[in-house]
Design an enzyme around this catalytic site. Structure first.
Site, PDB file in Angstrom:
ATOM      1  N   MET A  24     -22.398 -53.468  -0.066  1.00  0.00           N
ATOM      2  CA  MET A  24     -22.274 -54.729   0.667  1.00  0.00           C
ATOM      3  C   MET A  24     -21.688 -54.481   2.062  1.00  0.00           C
ATOM      4  SD  MET A  24     -21.512 -57.679  -2.083  1.00  0.00           S
ATOM      5  CE  MET A  24     -19.761 -57.412  -2.194  1.00  0.00           C
ATOM      6  N   GLY A  25     -21.706 -53.220   2.478  1.00  0.00           N
ATOM      7  CA  GLY A  25     -21.299 -52.913   3.850  1.00  0.00           C
ATOM      8  C   GLY A  25     -19.797 -52.879   4.062  1.00  0.00           C
ATOM      9  N   TYR A  26     -19.421 -52.878   5.333  1.00  0.00           N
ATOM     10  CA  TYR A  26     -18.051 -52.596   5.769  1.00  0.00           C
ATOM     11  C   TYR A  26     -17.587 -51.309   5.080  1.00  0.00           C
ATOM     12  CZ  TYR A  26     -14.420 -53.786   8.906  1.00  0.00           C
ATOM     13  OH  TYR A  26     -13.583 -53.768   9.985  1.00  0.00           O
ATOM     14  N   HIS A  28     -16.473 -47.649   3.728  1.00  0.00           N
ATOM     15  CA  HIS A  28     -15.234 -46.869   3.705  1.00  0.00           C
ATOM     16  C   HIS A  28     -15.519 -45.535   3.005  1.00  0.00           C
ATOM     17  CE1 HIS A  28     -15.074 -48.116  -0.446  1.00  0.00           C
ATOM     18  NE2 HIS A  28     -14.966 -49.410  -0.110  1.00  0.00           N
ATOM     19  N   GLY A  30     -15.054 -44.498   0.095  1.00  0.00           N
ATOM     20  CA  GLY A  30     -15.673 -44.596  -1.229  1.00  0.00           C
ATOM     21  C   GLY A  30     -17.184 -44.642  -1.103  1.00  0.00           C
ATOM     22  N   HIS A  31     -17.668 -45.496  -0.195  1.00  0.00           N
ATOM     23  CA  HIS A  31     -19.117 -45.556   0.048  1.00  0.00           C
ATOM     24  C   HIS A  31     -19.630 -44.211   0.561  1.00  0.00           C
ATOM     25  CE1 HIS A  31     -17.982 -49.939   0.955  1.00  0.00           C
ATOM     26  NE2 HIS A  31     -18.780 -50.039  -0.083  1.00  0.00           N
ATOM     27  N   GLN A  55     -23.777 -62.975  -6.008  1.00  0.00           N
ATOM     28  CA  GLN A  55     -22.722 -62.407  -6.841  1.00  0.00           C
ATOM     29  C   GLN A  55     -21.331 -62.913  -6.482  1.00  0.00           C
ATOM     30  OE1 GLN A  55     -23.546 -58.188  -5.668  1.00  0.00           O
ATOM     31  NE2 GLN A  55     -21.328 -57.988  -5.663  1.00  0.00           N
ATOM     32  N   LYS A 143     -15.379 -47.347  -9.398  1.00  0.00           N
ATOM     33  CA  LYS A 143     -14.468 -48.433  -9.019  1.00  0.00           C
ATOM     34  C   LYS A 143     -14.896 -49.735  -9.699  1.00  0.00           C
ATOM     35  CE  LYS A 143     -12.069 -51.113  -5.951  1.00  0.00           C
ATOM     36  NZ  LYS A 143     -12.848 -52.298  -5.888  1.00  0.00           N
ATOM     37  N   SER A 179     -11.423 -50.600  -0.938  1.00  0.00           N
ATOM     38  CA  SER A 179     -12.310 -51.750  -1.054  1.00  0.00           C
ATOM     39  C   SER A 179     -12.436 -52.341   0.339  1.00  0.00           C
ATOM     40  CB  SER A 179     -11.701 -52.790  -2.005  1.00  0.00           C
ATOM     41  OG  SER A 179     -12.328 -54.049  -1.827  1.00  0.00           O
TER      42      SER A 179
HETATM   43  P1  AMP Z   1     -19.479 -52.648  -2.522  1.00  0.00           P
HETATM   44  O1  AMP Z   1     -19.906 -52.463  -1.102  1.00  0.00           O
HETATM   45  O2  AMP Z   1     -18.024 -52.940  -2.682  1.00  0.00           O
HETATM   46  O3  AMP Z   1     -20.381 -53.572  -3.295  1.00  0.00           O
HETATM   47  O4  AMP Z   1     -19.655 -51.233  -3.216  1.00  0.00           O
HETATM   48  C1  AMP Z   1     -20.847 -50.510  -3.128  1.00  0.00           C
HETATM   49  C2  AMP Z   1     -20.745 -49.291  -4.009  1.00  0.00           C
HETATM   50  O5  AMP Z   1     -19.635 -48.509  -3.598  1.00  0.00           O
HETATM   51  C3  AMP Z   1     -20.516 -49.640  -5.484  1.00  0.00           C
HETATM   52  O6  AMP Z   1     -21.240 -48.739  -6.289  1.00  0.00           O
HETATM   53  C4  AMP Z   1     -19.039 -49.451  -5.633  1.00  0.00           C
HETATM   54  O7  AMP Z   1     -18.630 -49.145  -6.946  1.00  0.00           O
HETATM   55  C5  AMP Z   1     -18.800 -48.279  -4.705  1.00  0.00           C
HETATM   56  N1  AMP Z   1     -17.393 -48.245  -4.300  1.00  0.00           N
HETATM   57  C6  AMP Z   1     -16.675 -49.260  -3.773  1.00  0.00           C
HETATM   58  N2  AMP Z   1     -15.403 -48.882  -3.588  1.00  0.00           N
HETATM   59  C7  AMP Z   1     -15.317 -47.597  -4.030  1.00  0.00           C
HETATM   60  C8  AMP Z   1     -14.256 -46.645  -4.115  1.00  0.00           C
HETATM   61  N3  AMP Z   1     -13.019 -46.935  -3.736  1.00  0.00           N
HETATM   62  N4  AMP Z   1     -14.530 -45.418  -4.616  1.00  0.00           N
HETATM   63  C9  AMP Z   1     -15.790 -45.106  -5.022  1.00  0.00           C
HETATM   64  N5  AMP Z   1     -16.826 -45.963  -4.976  1.00  0.00           N
HETATM   65  C10 AMP Z   1     -16.593 -47.190  -4.479  1.00  0.00           C
END
Ligand code: AMP
Length: 296
Positions: A24-26, A28, A30-31, A55, A143, A179
């Site tokens: 969903m962008g922004y 970090h 983790g992404h 969602q 996560k 996050s």
């Molecule tokens: P989101 O942009 O928050 O929807 O996350 C996109 C993907 O990145 C999803 O598969 C999340 O589980 C993963 N993700 C988000 N935060 C983390 C993190 N801290 N460590 C590893 N993967 C992450």
């Protein structure tokens, strides 16, 4: 890296094996760990950025979700993406959506209870991304452990020929799971936010000492939180890693998950518990401030 808005354009640019990283962008770290894993094992890396309105159960959370396409493009490129897929709502579903995907069983507990409709929104959009982009592999973070179970079940039940890869949680140096929402945590609540990870790490320590009772592990996590924080906690539960069903004893690979509201921001976190090795996976800590705050 090319930026495109339609499935056709994305498929035209996809040569050889395709690795997809839905986000969903922004972005970090983790992404970026997901993009780097996709880069290491795919010919074409597609990163999708779509703030999925289906969602979100609260309009205010959707409005406040951080967004920056230029920033995402720079970061995705430097992590090795070939294609940045930026669909608009109309490319993803009709309004209201005609076809939805409900991975009902896996969505019953935890996030499913506290965010009604959340996983139908996730599964509908992930299913659309899988059908439209036709990846060979898709990379997700642990996560969102229940989401990972939903996606794995979706792929199995609908026979998508896609390998789902789950990767460790990346954390800020104080333990807080990265996050995009972390940029909204007020400074005064930052210590409380970091206490969530300490609570589940305390449970992980007990698991590694041999405790297998979910009730005891949950109590350990809850007792390690300050009294004034516990009212913000929505749940602390232990669930089966495959189907996200609540377990009483950790006899199969499971995760202990927490969800809490801190300073007006809803945060989730978890640790994976493996009874075969007796070990807990707490993820990886960054050694420096996250790029979320303008560093790096
Ligand atoms: P989101 O942009 O928050 O929807 O996350 C996109 C993907 O990145 C999803 O598969 C999340 O589980 C993963 N993700 C988000 N935060 C983390 C993190 N801290 N460590 C590893 N993967 C992450």
């Amino acid at each position: 890296m090319r930026t495109v808005g339609t499935f056709e354009q994305a498929r035209e640019l996809s040569v050889g094996s395709v690795g997809l990283v839905p986000t969903m962008g922004y972005l970090h770290e983790g992404h970026l760990s997901l993009i780097e894993a996709a880069r290491a094992s795919s010919d074409t890396v597609v990163v999708s950025v779509f703030v999925n309105p289906l969602q979100f159960d609260q309009a205010q959370d959707l409005d406040a979700y951080p967004r920056s396409t230029d920033r995402d493009a720079d970061l995705a490129r430097s992590a090795g993406a070939d294609v940045l897929f930026l669909p608009d709502d109309a490319a993803m579903f009709s309004t209201p959506p005609r076809t939805t995907v409900d991975v009902s069983c896996v969505s019953e507990a935890m996030e499913g209870v506290h965010r009604p409709g959340h996983f139908v929104g996730v599964a509908t959009v992930v299913g659309k991304l899988f059908a439209g982009l036709q990846p060979d592999a898709a990379f997700f973070g642990r996560k969102d452990a229940q989401q990972l179970a939903v996606v794995t079940t979706l792929v199995s039940d609908l026979s998508f020929p896609i390998a789902v890869v789950g990767l460790p949680i990346v954390r800020e140096s104080d333990g807080l799971a990265l996050s995009s929402r972390n940029v909204r945590i007020p400074d005064r609540d930052r210590r409380s936010a970091a206490a969530l990870s300490r609570a589940i790490f305390a449970a992980a320590d007990r698991f590694e000492e041999g405790e297998r009772s979910a009730r005891e592990l949950v109590a350990t996590a809850r007792n390690s939180l300050d009294h004034d924080m516990t009212e913000g906690v929505e749940y602390i539960q232990v669930a089966n890693g495959d189907d996200a069903g609540i377990v009483e004893d950790v006899t199969v690979a499971s995760f202990l998950a927490i969800a809490a509201r801190i300073g007006g921001v809803r945060l989730i976190d978890n640790v994976f518990l493996d009874p075969d090795t007796g070990g807990a996976d707490r993820g990886v800590l960054l050694g420096k401030p996250s790029i979320l705050y303008g560093g790096g």
